[in-house]
Design a protein around this motif. Structure first.
Motif, PDB file in Angstrom:
ATOM      1  N   GLN A   1      10.670  11.826   2.170  1.00  0.00           N
ATOM      2  CA  GLN A   1       9.724  11.414   1.132  1.00  0.00           C
ATOM      3  C   GLN A   1       9.537   9.891   1.156  1.00  0.00           C
ATOM      4  O   GLN A   1       8.426   9.392   1.030  1.00  0.00           O
TER       5      GLN A   1
ATOM      6  N   VAL B   1       7.080   8.498   3.886  1.00  0.00           N
ATOM      7  CA  VAL B   1       5.659   8.702   3.584  1.00  0.00           C
ATOM      8  C   VAL B   1       5.259   7.847   2.383  1.00  0.00           C
ATOM      9  O   VAL B   1       4.184   7.249   2.349  1.00  0.00           O
ATOM     10  N   SER B   2       6.159   7.791   1.396  1.00  0.00           N
ATOM     11  CA  SER B   2       5.874   7.071   0.153  1.00  0.00           C
ATOM     12  C   SER B   2       5.628   5.575   0.403  1.00  0.00           C
ATOM     13  O   SER B   2       4.762   4.975  -0.233  1.00  0.00           O
TER      14      SER B   2
ATOM     15  N   VAL C   1       2.149   5.266   1.815  1.00  0.00           N
ATOM     16  CA  VAL C   1       1.141   5.589   0.799  1.00  0.00           C
ATOM     17  C   VAL C   1       1.001   4.448  -0.214  1.00  0.00           C
ATOM     18  O   VAL C   1      -0.105   4.129  -0.648  1.00  0.00           O
ATOM     19  N   SER C   2       2.124   3.791  -0.552  1.00  0.00           N
ATOM     20  CA  SER C   2       2.072   2.676  -1.512  1.00  0.00           C
ATOM     21  C   SER C   2       1.184   1.555  -0.996  1.00  0.00           C
ATOM     22  O   SER C   2       0.359   1.007  -1.740  1.00  0.00           O
TER      23      SER C   2
ATOM     24  N   LEU D   1      -2.431   2.712  -1.195  1.00  0.00           N
ATOM     25  CA  LEU D   1      -2.956   2.696  -2.568  1.00  0.00           C
ATOM     26  C   LEU D   1      -3.255   1.266  -3.016  1.00  0.00           C
ATOM     27  O   LEU D   1      -4.292   1.007  -3.631  1.00  0.00           O
ATOM     28  N   GLY D   2      -2.337   0.351  -2.687  1.00  0.00           N
ATOM     29  CA  GLY D   2      -2.540  -1.056  -3.037  1.00  0.00           C
ATOM     30  C   GLY D   2      -3.785  -1.613  -2.370  1.00  0.00           C
ATOM     31  O   GLY D   2      -4.599  -2.294  -3.003  1.00  0.00           O
TER      32      GLY D   2
ATOM     33  N   VAL E   1       1.107  -6.084  -2.828  1.00  0.00           N
ATOM     34  CA  VAL E   1       1.676  -5.465  -4.039  1.00  0.00           C
ATOM     35  C   VAL E   1       2.115  -4.033  -3.721  1.00  0.00           C
ATOM     36  O   VAL E   1       3.186  -3.588  -4.145  1.00  0.00           O
ATOM     37  N   GLY E   2       1.298  -3.321  -2.938  1.00  0.00           N
ATOM     38  CA  GLY E   2       1.647  -1.957  -2.532  1.00  0.00           C
ATOM     39  C   GLY E   2       2.943  -1.926  -1.740  1.00  0.00           C
ATOM     40  O   GLY E   2       3.793  -1.052  -1.935  1.00  0.00           O
TER      41      GLY E   2
ATOM     42  N   VAL F   1       5.392  -4.157  -1.849  1.00  0.00           N
ATOM     43  CA  VAL F   1       6.505  -4.440  -2.775  1.00  0.00           C
ATOM     44  C   VAL F   1       6.803  -3.210  -3.624  1.00  0.00           C
ATOM     45  O   VAL F   1       7.965  -2.838  -3.808  1.00  0.00           O
ATOM     46  N   ALA F   2       5.729  -2.543  -4.113  1.00  0.00           N
ATOM     47  CA  ALA F   2       5.917  -1.356  -4.948  1.00  0.00           C
ATOM     48  C   ALA F   2       6.640  -0.258  -4.167  1.00  0.00           C
ATOM     49  O   ALA F   2       7.533   0.397  -4.700  1.00  0.00           O
TER      50      ALA F   2
ATOM     51  N   TYR G   1      10.279  -1.380  -3.742  1.00  0.00           N
ATOM     52  CA  TYR G   1      10.973  -1.339  -5.031  1.00  0.00           C
ATOM     53  C   TYR G   1      11.245   0.116  -5.439  1.00  0.00           C
ATOM     54  O   TYR G   1      12.352   0.448  -5.858  1.00  0.00           O
TER      55      TYR G   1
ATOM     56  N   ARG H   1      14.887   1.798  -5.921  1.00  0.00           N
ATOM     57  CA  ARG H   1      15.255   2.368  -7.225  1.00  0.00           C
ATOM     58  C   ARG H   1      15.650   3.836  -7.114  1.00  0.00           C
ATOM     59  O   ARG H   1      16.637   4.273  -7.684  1.00  0.00           O
ATOM     60  N   LEU H   2      14.876   4.568  -6.324  1.00  0.00           N
ATOM     61  CA  LEU H   2      15.170   5.993  -6.131  1.00  0.00           C
ATOM     62  C   LEU H   2      16.551   6.167  -5.503  1.00  0.00           C
ATOM     63  O   LEU H   2      17.357   6.981  -5.941  1.00  0.00           O
TER      64      LEU H   2
ATOM     65  N   ILE I   1      19.353   5.291  -8.012  1.00  0.00           N
ATOM     66  CA  ILE I   1      19.595   6.367  -8.989  1.00  0.00           C
ATOM     67  C   ILE I   1      20.326   7.529  -8.330  1.00  0.00           C
ATOM     68  O   ILE I   1      21.265   8.093  -8.883  1.00  0.00           O
TER      69      ILE I   1
ATOM     70  N   ILE J   1       3.077  -2.391 -10.117  1.00  0.00           N
ATOM     71  CA  ILE J   1       4.083  -1.944  -9.139  1.00  0.00           C
ATOM     72  C   ILE J   1       4.646  -0.583  -9.550  1.00  0.00           C
ATOM     73  O   ILE J   1       4.793   0.330  -8.724  1.00  0.00           O
TER      74      ILE J   1
ATOM     75  N   ILE K   1       1.918   2.154  -9.081  1.00  0.00           N
ATOM     76  CA  ILE K   1       1.747   2.491  -7.650  1.00  0.00           C
ATOM     77  C   ILE K   1       2.938   3.331  -7.174  1.00  0.00           C
ATOM     78  O   ILE K   1       2.777   4.319  -6.463  1.00  0.00           O
ATOM     79  N   GLY K   2       4.141   2.939  -7.612  1.00  0.00           N
ATOM     80  CA  GLY K   2       5.351   3.668  -7.204  1.00  0.00           C
ATOM     81  C   GLY K   2       5.301   5.126  -7.629  1.00  0.00           C
ATOM     82  O   GLY K   2       5.580   6.024  -6.837  1.00  0.00           O
TER      83      GLY K   2
ATOM     84  N   SER L   1       2.349   6.979  -5.802  1.00  0.00           N
ATOM     85  CA  SER L   1       2.599   7.168  -4.365  1.00  0.00           C
ATOM     86  C   SER L   1       3.579   8.312  -4.103  1.00  0.00           C
ATOM     87  O   SER L   1       3.484   9.001  -3.101  1.00  0.00           O
ATOM     88  N   ARG L   2       4.518   8.522  -5.036  1.00  0.00           N
ATOM     89  CA  ARG L   2       5.446   9.648  -4.901  1.00  0.00           C
ATOM     90  C   ARG L   2       4.672  10.966  -4.829  1.00  0.00           C
ATOM     91  O   ARG L   2       4.925  11.809  -3.968  1.00  0.00           O
TER      92      ARG L   2
ATOM     93  N   ALA M   1       2.484  11.175  -1.665  1.00  0.00           N
ATOM     94  CA  ALA M   1       3.333  11.435  -0.487  1.00  0.00           C
ATOM     95  C   ALA M   1       3.776  12.900  -0.454  1.00  0.00           C
ATOM     96  O   ALA M   1       3.851  13.516   0.608  1.00  0.00           O
TER      97      ALA M   1
ATOM     98  N   ARG N   1       2.765  15.061   2.795  1.00  0.00           N
ATOM     99  CA  ARG N   1       3.775  15.535   3.731  1.00  0.00           C
ATOM    100  C   ARG N   1       3.667  17.034   3.979  1.00  0.00           C
ATOM    101  O   ARG N   1       3.691  17.496   5.120  1.00  0.00           O
TER     102      ARG N   1
ATOM    103  N   LEU O   1      12.354  18.142  -4.021  1.00  0.00           N
ATOM    104  CA  LEU O   1      11.766  16.880  -4.491  1.00  0.00           C
ATOM    105  C   LEU O   1      11.196  17.038  -5.900  1.00  0.00           C
ATOM    106  O   LEU O   1      11.333  16.140  -6.730  1.00  0.00           O
TER     107      LEU O   1
ATOM    108  N   LEU P   1      15.046  12.814 -12.367  1.00  0.00           N
ATOM    109  CA  LEU P   1      14.988  11.361 -12.542  1.00  0.00           C
ATOM    110  C   LEU P   1      14.222  10.992 -13.810  1.00  0.00           C
ATOM    111  O   LEU P   1      14.597  10.074 -14.527  1.00  0.00           O
TER     112      LEU P   1
END
Lengths: 80, 252
Positions: free
Chosen positions: A16, A19-20, A23-24, A27-28, A52-53, A55-56, A59, A63-64, A67, B168, B171-172, B175-176, B179, B183, B228, B235
């Motif tokens: 994930q 791809v993410s 994609v970020s 999108l940016g 920005v995309g 960095v997003a 980030y 973060r994922l 966690i 940010i 977008i995060g 994008s999840r 994606a 996929r 996922l 989450l």
């Protein structure tokens, strides 16, 4: 053969993330490109949007993973 | 040279509503799942028969996986959606390799003439080889996870959007979901194209190897999507888990 949930989940998240990240950035870029066409600032906002995309994406990935690592740590603690 | 059409062909229309081959497969899969579910739960016994036993195994298997990820309470709450996605994707993927279902042949045409006849008259396509279908599922996951996040975390969940930046964070989150859709769509479409090309190049024996491979890919992709979905919902409701843990520790 025993089904390892943690391994399966780690693999799912790894696939994930790859791809993410892409994609970020996309999108940016799309957001920046739309704003560029609205305000005639091409290609400035497309570039800013892509950054920005990026960095997003990074980030979000960090973060994922943080966690997930914290959850795993808690899980290990309770199983001890 | 054959070329590939990503858009699913319209096979018929009802009252102006175009039914494409992938949407038709999605309806077919839904119908099969509804019939099987009704049959499996119609006369449930305390000592299950073979059919009931098979479904109990599937439900318990996914519930076990969900419990390890989200804990017992949240696992039971998320199970209906996660299991529905798993079964729908699995059945769609596996149906895609049946005879009459296009191994991609329907959208590989000779030449660049739009009106050229398809190579084979396979009318159906796996539902997941259409971005609209995977996109719809990803949209459900996105909306549901955000709703759960706001409901369980309230202001604390909203606060996550303020730092390090609204854009940010948005977008995060988006994008999840994108994606997730891309996929599944990419993997299933690639599998169909692979089968089509192998079937065209070496029509005997070799495609069987790839058909077996696609059975494996089908179950892996269904599992990944389900896992996922479960992860994103878990989450989103982390605040709820923290509150429950804090309340429990204050009791002791």
């Amino acid at each position: 053969m025993r089904f390892d949930v943690n391994l399966a989940q780690a693999m799912a998240i790894a696939s994930q993330l790859a791809v993410s990240l892409a994609v970020s950035v996309l999108l940016g870029y799309l957001a920046g490109s739309y704003l560029d066409s609205r305000f005639s600032t091409s290609p400035l906002l497309s570039l800013v949007g892509s950054l920005v995309g990026m960095v997003a994406g990074l980030y979000g990935a960090v973060r994922l993973l943080q966690i997930m690592a914290r959850r795993q740590k808690n899980k290990d603690k309770t199983s001890d | 040279m054959p070329h590939i059409e990503l858009a699913s062909p319209v096979i018929f229309s009802i009252a102006g509503l175009s039914i494409t081959s992938t949407i038709f497969t999605a309806y077919l899969v839904s119908a099969v799942l509804i019939v099987i579910s009704l049959a499996a739960t119609r006369r449930m016994e305390l000592v299950p028969g073979r059919f009931q036993n098979l479904f109990e195994m599937a439900v318990e298997g996914i519930l076990g996986i969900a419990t390890q990820t989200a804990g017992d309470r949240r696992a039971r709450r998320f199970l209906p959606l996660v299991l529905t996605f798993f079964l729908f994707i699995l059945l769609s993927n596996w149906m895609g390799i049946l005879p009459l279902f296009g191994d991609g042949e329907i959208f590989i045409r000779h030449g660049v003439d739009e009106h050229a006849e398809p190579l084979l008259a396979n009318i159906f396509r796996s539902a997941n080889s259409d971005l609209n279908v995977t996109g719809a599922m990803a949209l459900i996951v996105f909306v549901w996870a955000e709703y759960l996040g706001f409901r369980s975390g309230g202001l604390a969940y909203l606060k996550e959007f303020i730092w390090p930046g609204l854009l940010i964070e948005i977008i995060g989150h988006v994008s999840r979901a994108v994606a997730l859709a891309l996929r599944l769509f990419g993997n299933i479409l690639a599998g169909e194209i692979l089968l089509a090309i192998m079937g065209t190049l070496v029509p005997v024996l070799i495609p069987s190897v790839f058909l077996g491979f696609e059975v494996f890919v089908g179950i892996v992709q269904a599992l990944i999507f389900a896992l996922l979905t479960l992860s994103f919902m878990t989450l989103a409701t982390e605040h709820e888990a923290h509150q429950a843990a804090a309340a429990e520790s204050s009791h002791h």
